[in-house]
Enzyme design. Structure first.
Site, PDB file in Angstrom:
ATOM      1  N   SER A 160       1.827   8.540   1.000  1.00  0.00           N
ATOM      2  CA  SER A 160       0.971   6.963   1.178  1.00  0.00           C
ATOM      3  C   SER A 160       1.710   7.388   3.104  1.00  0.00           C
ATOM      4  O   SER A 160       2.543   7.667   3.452  1.00  0.00           O
ATOM      5  CB  SER A 160       1.906   6.812   0.165  1.00  0.00           C
TER       6      SER A 160
ATOM      7  N   ALA B 182      -5.395   8.420  -1.627  1.00  0.00           N
ATOM      8  CA  ALA B 182      -6.641   8.243  -1.508  1.00  0.00           C
ATOM      9  C   ALA B 182      -7.429   9.409  -0.102  1.00  0.00           C
ATOM     10  O   ALA B 182      -8.326   9.824  -0.988  1.00  0.00           O
ATOM     11  CB  ALA B 182      -6.492   6.341  -0.066  1.00  0.00           C
TER      12      ALA B 182
ATOM     13  N   ALA C 263     -12.411   2.866  -2.427  1.00  0.00           N
ATOM     14  CA  ALA C 263     -14.173   2.604  -3.870  1.00  0.00           C
ATOM     15  C   ALA C 263     -13.678   3.739  -4.462  1.00  0.00           C
ATOM     16  O   ALA C 263     -13.215   4.816  -4.436  1.00  0.00           O
ATOM     17  CB  ALA C 263     -14.880   3.449  -1.912  1.00  0.00           C
TER      18      ALA C 263
ATOM     19  N   ASP D  14      -1.826  -6.280  -7.014  1.00  0.00           N
ATOM     20  CA  ASP D  14      -2.916  -6.264  -7.075  1.00  0.00           C
ATOM     21  C   ASP D  14      -4.531  -7.445  -5.838  1.00  0.00           C
ATOM     22  O   ASP D  14      -4.690  -8.227  -6.681  1.00  0.00           O
ATOM     23  CB  ASP D  14      -4.199  -6.659  -8.174  1.00  0.00           C
TER      24      ASP D  14
ATOM     25  N   THR E 221      -3.338  12.407   1.071  1.00  0.00           N
ATOM     26  CA  THR E 221      -1.886  11.607   0.689  1.00  0.00           C
ATOM     27  C   THR E 221      -3.246  11.950  -0.256  1.00  0.00           C
ATOM     28  O   THR E 221      -4.338  12.144  -1.237  1.00  0.00           O
ATOM     29  CB  THR E 221      -2.666  10.285   1.302  1.00  0.00           C
TER      30      THR E 221
ATOM     31  N   GLY F  59       0.404  -1.545   0.149  1.00  0.00           N
ATOM     32  CA  GLY F  59      -0.059   0.166   0.214  1.00  0.00           C
ATOM     33  C   GLY F  59       1.105   1.195  -0.095  1.00  0.00           C
ATOM     34  O   GLY F  59       0.254   2.320   0.447  1.00  0.00           O
TER      35      GLY F  59
ATOM     36  N   TYR G 275     -17.747  10.124   5.048  1.00  0.00           N
ATOM     37  CA  TYR G 275     -16.771   9.043   4.391  1.00  0.00           C
ATOM     38  C   TYR G 275     -17.988   7.853   4.004  1.00  0.00           C
ATOM     39  O   TYR G 275     -16.832   6.943   3.264  1.00  0.00           O
ATOM     40  CB  TYR G 275     -16.129   8.305   5.703  1.00  0.00           C
TER      41      TYR G 275
ATOM     42  N   LYS H  76     -14.341   1.012   7.305  1.00  0.00           N
ATOM     43  CA  LYS H  76     -13.919   1.240   8.277  1.00  0.00           C
ATOM     44  C   LYS H  76     -13.998  -0.496   9.438  1.00  0.00           C
ATOM     45  O   LYS H  76     -13.437  -1.065  10.063  1.00  0.00           O
ATOM     46  CB  LYS H  76     -13.433   2.016   8.823  1.00  0.00           C
TER      47      LYS H  76
HETATM   48  N1  LIG Z   1      -5.117   9.674   4.510  1.00  0.00           N
HETATM   49  C1  LIG Z   1      -6.251   9.419   5.605  1.00  0.00           C
HETATM   50  O1  LIG Z   1      -7.072  10.617   6.083  1.00  0.00           O
HETATM   51  C2  LIG Z   1      -6.588   8.757   6.312  1.00  0.00           C
HETATM   52  C3  LIG Z   1      -6.703   7.933   7.909  1.00  0.00           C
HETATM   53  C4  LIG Z   1      -6.987   7.245   8.134  1.00  0.00           C
HETATM   54  C5  LIG Z   1      -6.782   5.988   7.165  1.00  0.00           C
HETATM   55  N2  LIG Z   1      -6.825   5.995   6.567  1.00  0.00           N
HETATM   56  C6  LIG Z   1      -5.561   4.564   5.894  1.00  0.00           C
HETATM   57  O2  LIG Z   1      -4.891   4.358   5.363  1.00  0.00           O
HETATM   58  C7  LIG Z   1      -4.213   3.461   3.888  1.00  0.00           C
HETATM   59  C8  LIG Z   1      -3.802   4.042   2.671  1.00  0.00           C
HETATM   60  O3  LIG Z   1      -4.170   5.260   2.916  1.00  0.00           O
HETATM   61  P1  LIG Z   1      -3.418   6.769   2.177  1.00  0.00           P
HETATM   62  O4  LIG Z   1      -4.206   7.314   2.945  1.00  0.00           O
HETATM   63  O5  LIG Z   1      -1.950   6.300   2.628  1.00  0.00           O
HETATM   64  O6  LIG Z   1      -3.158   6.706   0.589  1.00  0.00           O
HETATM   65  P2  LIG Z   1      -2.723   5.703  -0.267  1.00  0.00           P
HETATM   66  O7  LIG Z   1      -3.707   6.694  -1.763  1.00  0.00           O
HETATM   67  O8  LIG Z   1      -1.268   6.112  -0.475  1.00  0.00           O
HETATM   68  O9  LIG Z   1      -3.009   4.545   0.025  1.00  0.00           O
HETATM   69  C9  LIG Z   1      -3.696   3.488  -0.472  1.00  0.00           C
HETATM   70  C10 LIG Z   1      -2.819   2.635  -0.982  1.00  0.00           C
HETATM   71  O10 LIG Z   1      -4.592   1.401  -1.205  1.00  0.00           O
HETATM   72  C11 LIG Z   1      -3.822   0.750  -2.870  1.00  0.00           C
HETATM   73  N3  LIG Z   1      -4.746  -0.221  -3.401  1.00  0.00           N
HETATM   74  C12 LIG Z   1      -5.501   0.562  -3.312  1.00  0.00           C
HETATM   75  N4  LIG Z   1      -6.478  -0.728  -4.348  1.00  0.00           N
HETATM   76  C13 LIG Z   1      -5.127  -1.785  -4.944  1.00  0.00           C
HETATM   77  C14 LIG Z   1      -5.919  -3.221  -5.219  1.00  0.00           C
HETATM   78  N5  LIG Z   1      -6.753  -3.235  -5.853  1.00  0.00           N
HETATM   79  N6  LIG Z   1      -4.755  -4.165  -5.045  1.00  0.00           N
HETATM   80  C15 LIG Z   1      -3.577  -3.539  -4.235  1.00  0.00           C
HETATM   81  N7  LIG Z   1      -3.810  -1.886  -3.993  1.00  0.00           N
HETATM   82  C16 LIG Z   1      -4.416  -1.363  -3.975  1.00  0.00           C
HETATM   83  C17 LIG Z   1      -3.046   1.738  -3.588  1.00  0.00           C
HETATM   84  O11 LIG Z   1      -2.902   1.035  -4.642  1.00  0.00           O
HETATM   85  C18 LIG Z   1      -1.881   2.690  -2.838  1.00  0.00           C
HETATM   86  O12 LIG Z   1      -1.007   1.922  -2.069  1.00  0.00           O
HETATM   87  C19 LIG Z   1      -5.985   3.505   3.511  1.00  0.00           C
HETATM   88  O13 LIG Z   1      -6.156   1.952   4.302  1.00  0.00           O
HETATM   89  C20 LIG Z   1      -6.828   4.850   4.446  1.00  0.00           C
HETATM   90  O14 LIG Z   1      -8.626   3.987   4.568  1.00  0.00           O
HETATM   91  C21 LIG Z   1      -6.195   6.800   5.651  1.00  0.00           C
END
Ligand SMILES: NC(=O)c1ccc[n+]([C@@H]2O[C@H](COP(=O)([O-])OP(=O)(O)OC[C@H]3O[C@@H](n4cnc5c(N)ncnc54)[C@H](O)[C@@H]3O)[C@@H](O)[C@H]2O)c1
Length: 279
Positions: free
Chosen positions: A19, A203, A103, A72, A201, A13, A163, A170
């Site tokens: 990220s 996402a 999503a 994936d 980030t 991820g 959300y 979640k």
């Molecule tokens: N950014 C925020 O504010 C926040 C807050 C709390 C939790 N999170 C959670 O942190 C986690 C990481 O998100 P982030 O914010 O670093 O964003 P990000 O976009 O950097 O990371 C999301 C990752 O999910 C991967 N991904 C999506 N679909 C995929 C698939 N089919 N197969 C493999 N990988 C896949 C993407 O390639 C990416 O690396 C997520 O679970 C997100 O919900 C984010």
């Protein structure tokens, strides 16, 4: 000697250097850990290979970054291939980070009640089922006493308008984490979730973090947002032996926002103190 000297692990991820997965990985690499990374597969005919290149850019210059392979999580064979590569490079691993969610943007923008069946299935498959699938396939490569961490958000516990479907994901992810913690507990393998406040980030931008950051700044006891570095260090803590007594836990790193039962200081912006005193 760093906190992660002699420790090996897998990080799923990282999309780019914003990220959360990278914030955690960077700390681990700086502390002497070795990591195998995955990236979202690029289309074979895409010359630019953007997904791979972005992660390559993060890990270059870190000798502890040992491999980078496509994954994936909707594809069971790809999950098995990643575990095979992991076994070839490391034998066994001490930590596993699942930092993945997705999503469809239209499902995030719609009211939850409008979520499409296909969109729901896809969001749950990528954001929740993947944790079960990855942990199942990882079992042979996980050392006893290993630590697994997934990333969650407060919208899984309480209503956080906008959300929407991801909040449902979640909630399910946190439940999955607890069942995994029970089932892997006999091997002393720990499973936890880190609930981060809004962080900029890829996402995060799809989930509307900018507005949420304003809210957290006004409302949280610390009166500010958390940083990538803070989330990185706390995630690394949960993946390290420092947290050896913690499992089945949702740890919040959000400046205390989740403990608030009223808007607190944010209210001062809407209701001047003098007016409150008069009343
Ligand atoms: N950014 C925020 O504010 C926040 C807050 C709390 C939790 N999170 C959670 O942190 C986690 C990481 O998100 P982030 O914010 O670093 O964003 P990000 O976009 O950097 O990371 C999301 C990752 O999910 C991967 N991904 C999506 N679909 C995929 C698939 N089919 N197969 C493999 N990988 C896949 C993407 O390639 C990416 O690396 C997520 O679970 C997100 O919900 C984010």
């Amino acid at each position: 000697m760093g906190l992660f000297s002699g420790k090996k692990g897998l990080v799923l991820g990282v999309a780019n250097d914003w990220s959360i997965g990278w914030a955690i990985s960077r700390f681990i690499l700086e502390q002497g850990g070795e990591i195998g990374f995955t990236h979202l597969p690029d289309k074979p005919d895409d010359d630019k290979q953007k997904n791979r290149r972005r992660v390559e850019k993060c890990i270059q210059g870190f000798p502890g970054a040992k491999f980078l392979v496509p994954l994936d999580v909707q594809d069971d064979q790809q999950i098995r291939d990643v575990m095979k590569t992991t076994a070839e490079h490391f034998g066994k691993i001490d930590f596993l980070l699942h930092s993945i969610a997705y999503a469809d943007r239209s499902d995030l923008q719609n009211e939850t009640i409008e979520t499409s069946r296909e969109g729901f299935k896809m969001a749950m498959d990528i954001s929740v089922y993947s944790l079960l699938a990855v942990c199942r396939e990882a079992r042979p490569v996980l050392n006893d006493h290993a630590s697994i961490l997934t990333m969650t958000y407060f919208g899984g516990e309480k209503i956080v308008p906008r959300y929407n479907v991801m909040g449902i994901c979640k909630a399910a992810l946190e439940a999955a984490m607890r069942y995994l913690a029970f089932e892997l507990g006999p091997r002393k393998i720990r499973v936890n979730a880190l609930s981060a406040g809004p962080i900029k980030t890829l996402a995060g931008s799809a989930a509307g973090v900018n507005d949420m950051m304003v809210l957290y700044e006004g409302m949280s006891p610390l009166g500010r947002n958390v940083t990538h570095d803070e989330v990185g260090r706390t995630g690394a803590f949960l993946l390290s032996d420092m947290s050896s007594g913690i499992t089945a836990e949702v740890l919040h790193i959000d400046g205390g926002y989740n403990a608030m039962g009223a808007p607190g200081r944010l209210l001062d912006h809407f209701v001047p103190k003098a007016a409150v005193a008069k009343a």
